[in-house]
Enzyme design. Sequence first.
Site, PDB file in Angstrom:
ATOM      1  N   ASP A   1       9.516   2.564  -0.617  1.00 46.39           N
ATOM      2  CA  ASP A   1       8.496   3.283   0.138  1.00 46.39           C
ATOM      3  C   ASP A   1       8.722   2.969   1.622  1.00 46.39           C
ATOM      4  OD1 ASP A   1       4.827   3.421   0.174  1.00 46.39           O
ATOM      5  OD2 ASP A   1       6.384   4.282   1.471  1.00 46.39           O
TER       6      ASP A   1
ATOM      7  N   LYS B   1       5.092   9.603   8.553  1.00 45.09           N
ATOM      8  CA  LYS B   1       4.840   9.106   9.921  1.00 45.09           C
ATOM      9  C   LYS B   1       5.869   9.605  10.956  1.00 45.09           C
ATOM     10  CE  LYS B   1       2.432   5.168   7.900  1.00 45.09           C
ATOM     11  NZ  LYS B   1       1.039   4.997   8.355  1.00 45.09           N
TER      12      LYS B   1
ATOM     13  N   TYR C   1       0.862  -1.186   0.000  1.00 41.67           N
ATOM     14  CA  TYR C   1       0.000   0.000   0.000  1.00 41.67           C
ATOM     15  C   TYR C   1       0.894   1.230   0.000  1.00 41.67           C
ATOM     16  CZ  TYR C   1      -3.412   3.483   1.590  1.00 41.67           C
ATOM     17  OH  TYR C   1      -4.223   4.589   1.697  1.00 41.67           O
TER      18      TYR C   1
HETATM   19  P1  KE4 Z   1      -0.569   8.462   4.331  1.00 43.01           P
HETATM   20  O1  KE4 Z   1      -1.084   9.170   3.089  1.00 43.01           O
HETATM   21  O2  KE4 Z   1      -1.655   7.655   5.016  1.00 43.01           O
HETATM   22  O3  KE4 Z   1       0.179   9.412   5.296  1.00 43.01           O
HETATM   23  O4  KE4 Z   1       0.573   7.421   3.893  1.00 43.01           O
HETATM   24  C1  KE4 Z   1       0.261   6.484   2.900  1.00 43.01           C
HETATM   25  C2  KE4 Z   1       1.205   5.305   3.025  1.00 43.01           C
HETATM   26  C3  KE4 Z   1       2.251   5.191   2.129  1.00 43.01           C
HETATM   27  N1  KE4 Z   1       3.124   4.156   2.200  1.00 43.01           N
HETATM   28  C4  KE4 Z   1       3.001   3.206   3.160  1.00 43.01           C
HETATM   29  C5  KE4 Z   1       3.988   2.082   3.208  1.00 43.01           C
HETATM   30  C6  KE4 Z   1       1.951   3.277   4.118  1.00 43.01           C
HETATM   31  O5  KE4 Z   1       1.843   2.328   5.069  1.00 43.01           O
HETATM   32  C7  KE4 Z   1       1.034   4.346   4.055  1.00 43.01           C
HETATM   33  C8  KE4 Z   1      -0.122   4.484   5.029  1.00 43.01           C
HETATM   34  N2  KE4 Z   1      -0.251   3.473   6.024  1.00 43.01           N
HETATM   35  C9  KE4 Z   1      -1.590   3.204   6.498  1.00 43.01           C
HETATM   36  C10 KE4 Z   1      -1.505   2.118   7.567  1.00 43.01           C
HETATM   37  N3  KE4 Z   1      -1.168   0.843   7.049  1.00 43.01           N
HETATM   38  C11 KE4 Z   1      -2.285   4.438   6.993  1.00 43.01           C
HETATM   39  C12 KE4 Z   1      -3.488   4.197   7.868  1.00 43.01           C
HETATM   40  C13 KE4 Z   1      -4.762   4.682   7.211  1.00 43.01           C
HETATM   41  O6  KE4 Z   1      -4.883   4.520   5.971  1.00 43.01           O
HETATM   42  O7  KE4 Z   1      -5.620   5.197   7.967  1.00 43.01           O
END
Ligand code: KE4
Length: 429
Positions: free
Chosen positions: A239, A267, A144
């Site tokens: 990533d 994060k 993801y």
């Molecule tokens: P954000 O746009 O949510 O800040 O980051 C996206 C993203 C990009 N790359 C990786 C490897 C990620 O895990 C994420 C976002 N992680 C999820 C949790 N697995 C965010 C939680 C959510 O979607 O509420």
Amino acid sequence: MKRDKSIHEFEKAKQFIPGGVNSPVRAYKSVGMPPIFIKEAKGSTITDIDGNNYIDFVGSWGPMILGHAKPEIIEAIKESANHSTSFGAPTILETEMAATITQMVPSIEKVRMVNSGTEATMSVIRLARAYTGKHKIIKFEGNYHGHADSFLIQAGSGAMTLGVPNSPGVTPGTAADTITASYNDIQSVEKIFETNKNQIAAIIVEPVAANMGVVPPEPGFLEKLRELTHKENALLIFDEVITGFRLARGGAQEYFNITPDLTTLGKIIGGGLPVGAYGGKKEIMDQLAPEGPVYQAGTLSGNPLAMSAGLAALKILNNNPEIYDQLNKKATRLAEGIRENLKTTGIKGVVNQIGSLLTLFFYDGERVTSFSHASKSDTEKYSVYFKNSLNNGIYLAPSQFECAFISDAHTDEDIDKTISANKMALENL
Ligand code: KE4
């Protein structure tokens, strides 16, 4: 545990917010209960609006590696806020953040701050396409990278299929430029390169998959991706939104000693405030406006609050490298404890753990090393396990396909409590 207030507030929230939440996973849809609303958190403890306390293993999905309300981070935010919250103009804080990131992650010679992991990944593939002049990207099933159109693609059968949008609103034209491979299956990647000669701009990969549950790279997998992208003149993008500054001070690329061309971050570098970043080789990054022609912008990019919070967090991690050994030891002890409980209760499950990331898959097999293994997990069983755990005071991700985040604030007593709560949760499946 009483949760009447959460139930009431969820009903109210649904009147104004789609699904009552600002991010889908928070709605607890896959565990079949109304979500709990949080009042506050401190260290490893999170408290809901009904006054119930839990040991927190979500940690806001990764940012809280030092635990909640870390005094140095809170102080940094308060101090910064006194000077106003945003200027939309350069500040010394942004230079300090960029210098710190480039010092901690040597492959990053230049870095651009944005406001979320999604912004980082969507910008980095635009940059990769512009730099290489090629259009297609390879991502992996179960990885993801945020919610930009190019990533909401799920291959049909096999890794050779051109992406098929798995979210309405993603056009076939966009999907055509994303090809999905199988994680830990290097042949699936080689075949895509063979059938898309000179069309692949980049591979984007989670160096440790954490969004299908934790699936570490098999030995040699990342090395082969590095070799392949060099051979095929494609860029390798790590990533590290989750693994960055978590798996090691220098992230997964330090842990596995692999140098990607570009990296995305998020994060932890915001200390819990909205943040993202992408960076890499100077010659690539200098293609970005205003230096080069590739456009990307953001009102709150590099805002002083997130920079202050993130710098406070990175400073602690950079000056106390022993934190990583301690994180690993705690997570390893928790993983062993859960494996022991699986044995004594006879419940079928596989525990994957690397660094401070851990997932218990309710999977009836030896190992979980791929999306196809992970997706065969018993999500019904997970949802009962989740509720049992919550009632035992353990706050886990409300989905089988996420991970538990161990923090520097988790004590040995927390780990002991979690191991015994896990046993009770398994016994009551
Ligand atoms: P954000 O746009 O949510 O800040 O980051 C996206 C993203 C990009 N790359 C990786 C490897 C990620 O895990 C994420 C976002 N992680 C999820 C949790 N697995 C965010 C939680 C959510 O979607 O509420």
